[in-house]
Scaffold this active site. Sequence first.
Site, mmCIF file in Angstrom:
data_model
loop_
_atom_site.group_PDB
_atom_site.id
_atom_site.type_symbol
_atom_site.label_atom_id
_atom_site.label_comp_id
_atom_site.label_asym_id
_atom_site.label_seq_id
_atom_site.Cartn_x
_atom_site.Cartn_y
_atom_site.Cartn_z
ATOM 1 N N CYS A 41 0.822 -1.210 0.000
ATOM 2 C CA CYS A 41 0.000 0.000 0.000
ATOM 3 C C CYS A 41 0.856 1.260 0.000
ATOM 4 O O CYS A 41 0.382 2.340 -0.349
ATOM 5 C CB CYS A 41 -0.942 0.000 1.198
ATOM 6 S SG CYS A 41 -0.100 -0.097 2.794
ATOM 7 N N GLU A 47 7.536 -0.190 11.130
ATOM 8 C CA GLU A 47 6.363 -1.060 10.975
ATOM 9 C C GLU A 47 6.799 -2.498 10.699
ATOM 10 O O GLU A 47 7.822 -2.766 10.068
ATOM 11 C CB GLU A 47 5.471 -0.558 9.844
ATOM 12 C CG GLU A 47 6.091 -0.599 8.460
ATOM 13 C CD GLU A 47 5.068 -0.926 7.388
ATOM 14 O OE1 GLU A 47 4.243 -1.805 7.643
ATOM 15 O OE2 GLU A 47 5.128 -0.319 6.314
ATOM 16 N N GLY A 48 6.005 -3.464 11.167
ATOM 17 C CA GLY A 48 6.382 -4.864 11.057
ATOM 18 C C GLY A 48 5.874 -5.559 9.818
ATOM 19 O O GLY A 48 6.434 -6.572 9.393
ATOM 20 N N GLN A 49 4.820 -5.023 9.194
ATOM 21 C CA GLN A 49 4.241 -5.707 8.040
ATOM 22 C C GLN A 49 5.195 -5.782 6.857
ATOM 23 O O GLN A 49 5.183 -6.747 6.098
ATOM 24 C CB GLN A 49 2.956 -4.997 7.602
ATOM 25 C CG GLN A 49 1.732 -5.454 8.371
ATOM 26 C CD GLN A 49 0.467 -4.874 7.785
ATOM 27 O OE1 GLN A 49 0.271 -3.663 7.811
ATOM 28 N NE2 GLN A 49 -0.390 -5.716 7.266
ATOM 29 N N GLY A 69 -13.605 -5.984 5.520
ATOM 30 C CA GLY A 69 -12.483 -6.887 5.292
ATOM 31 C C GLY A 69 -12.082 -7.595 6.581
ATOM 32 O O GLY A 69 -12.329 -7.070 7.692
ATOM 33 N N GLY A 113 -8.789 -9.427 6.721
ATOM 34 C CA GLY A 113 -7.420 -9.887 6.499
ATOM 35 C C GLY A 113 -6.470 -9.426 7.590
ATOM 36 O O GLY A 113 -6.880 -9.073 8.707
#
Length: 617
Positions: free
Chosen positions: A228, A292-294, A369, A371
């Site tokens: 994103c 951030e970990g994502q 959503g 997810g």
Amino acid sequence: MAGWAVVYLAMESASSTSLFSAQQTVTRPVAAIQATPRFQTTLRSFKGSEESNKLNTLTVQTTARSAMAAAVGEAVLTLSPIVLAIAGMWAVIQRFNRPQTPQYAFAAASAGSATAEKPWGIDIPSVFAAETAVKSGQATATATEAPTRPPMPRDPKLDEWVPEKTQPEGKDYAAVSKQHIITVGVSVHATPVEIREKLAVPKESWPVAINELTQQPHLQEAAVLSTCNRMEVYTVSPDYVNGVRDVINWMTAHSGVSFEELRPYLFLKQDGEAVDHILQVSAGLDSLIVGEGQILAQVKSVHQVGSEAKGFGQYLSALFMQAITAGKRVRSETSIATGAVSVSSAAAELAQLKLPSRKWDGVRVAIIGAGKMSKLLVKHLVSKDCLSMTIVNRSLPRAQELQQEFPEANIKIELSDKMMEVVANSDVIFVASSSADVLIFAEDVAKMVQPPSLVGGVRRFFDISVPRNTDKALNDLSTARVFNVDDLKEVVEMNKEARAQAAAEALQLLKEEKATFEGWMASLQAVPTIKRLRGKAENIRLAELEKAKAKLGEEITAKQLKVLEDLSRGIMNKMLHAPMQALRSEGDVQSHVQTINVLGKVFGLSEEDEKVTQSRK
């Protein structure tokens, strides 16, 4: 027994003869029983003694019954095989006289009848047919894989354009490996979401993108990282300028965005800068939310998907593995991962900041959503005492998993067909679906009842999906306001100062990881030199050994020959030890390259030297 066997063989197809049907009773007529000699004899004896044995009437009657039962039993045992044989013959005749029906027709007939019997047999031809169908299905699945798009002709303006910084800053990887590592991409830092969503590549399409990129004339390897916040292409090419042009040519063909429109937003990285960039991305230093970990999980996905694609070669495989190692080290050895460190957590913080009361009490919350992004949203909302929400998803299982994982929250689940109804009954809506289309339009929201004064009469949408799932025209309504990923910068600034020290520590760790990767790349190039050096030394050893053996003549013993072998090999290994250590060392890349070149000249290890040696032989 033979009769039973015949019946069993015929049982598969004879619907009127089945072991599942009601049990049949075989009886013999009374007249037939009375006609038997044993019965007549018994009866005459009984009548002859009737007058003289009146006092023993009960005993005689009992004896008569026993005799009759014995006669009946003997008759049944005698006639059973005959009756069964006749029944079996009849069943066989019926089977071969009726028309054969396919197995699936039988199954259909059985399904239509409540009393239909289950066949016992296995239709062997149907088994082979099923196996053939499976194989053909696999072949069809293979044949229907997503097709790759052939390279499109370049825009003349792209051919005329020359990228900035054609020479790498720092080390030139082409001097080491004859290849450049190149990164071309756009990110949230300088590119609006309108451009990023057009360039976005879904994860399931990454293999196709890799294949399309490596079909370009100047690209040897390729990888795609699309999230994103960014869309980046990593490639290996012997020609930096044409490699960049090939990547941009693919980007324009994939997105429909022209070169003139795309050019202002592109960033280009070469060699050491490209390595620095992917290491910083994996560590979370280049993310909108620092730490951030994502993103680390997304970098892992690039390696996982790429390992199954032909265009993901040894250089990019090693680079992404090093990036994964770097990301783990930074998160375990620094405090960069504390606080709001994901897009979802930032969205939850921003939503609370935009509420008039800065509290979630009485606010109706919906999440579109179920997810990973939604899971993080629920986690951070619960931590902020937002304990009542509705999750809308296409299917129940993933939403139910969230419901079970957060039992402290009052989570209601609705399917997608109820989405607009849920939106109408909500004040804050988080949109985090994987859909590539707009789901919520301004004209639909305009018809909804205005939210209560508790939230200022405004329905707020926080769309963290890329591509966006909300209509940008929502901001034209007086009763609605939509925020997207780019609007999270307000939260980013709040956390940037707190992470500055941790980021500085992370950069030091990344320098070590970069040196490790460059050392690996240099050692990879030393392999041919090591092989040539050892091969040349071995040839010299064998030649001199043969000369020594010739001088010593035939009188040399096997023990003496072994001593000579060990002596020559020991001298060779001692002489090669220092050069080999220098070639295997993982120090500075430029120094390593110089070592390789010097040893090549000293020992005559270049390809030209080998050709000259071969010609002399």
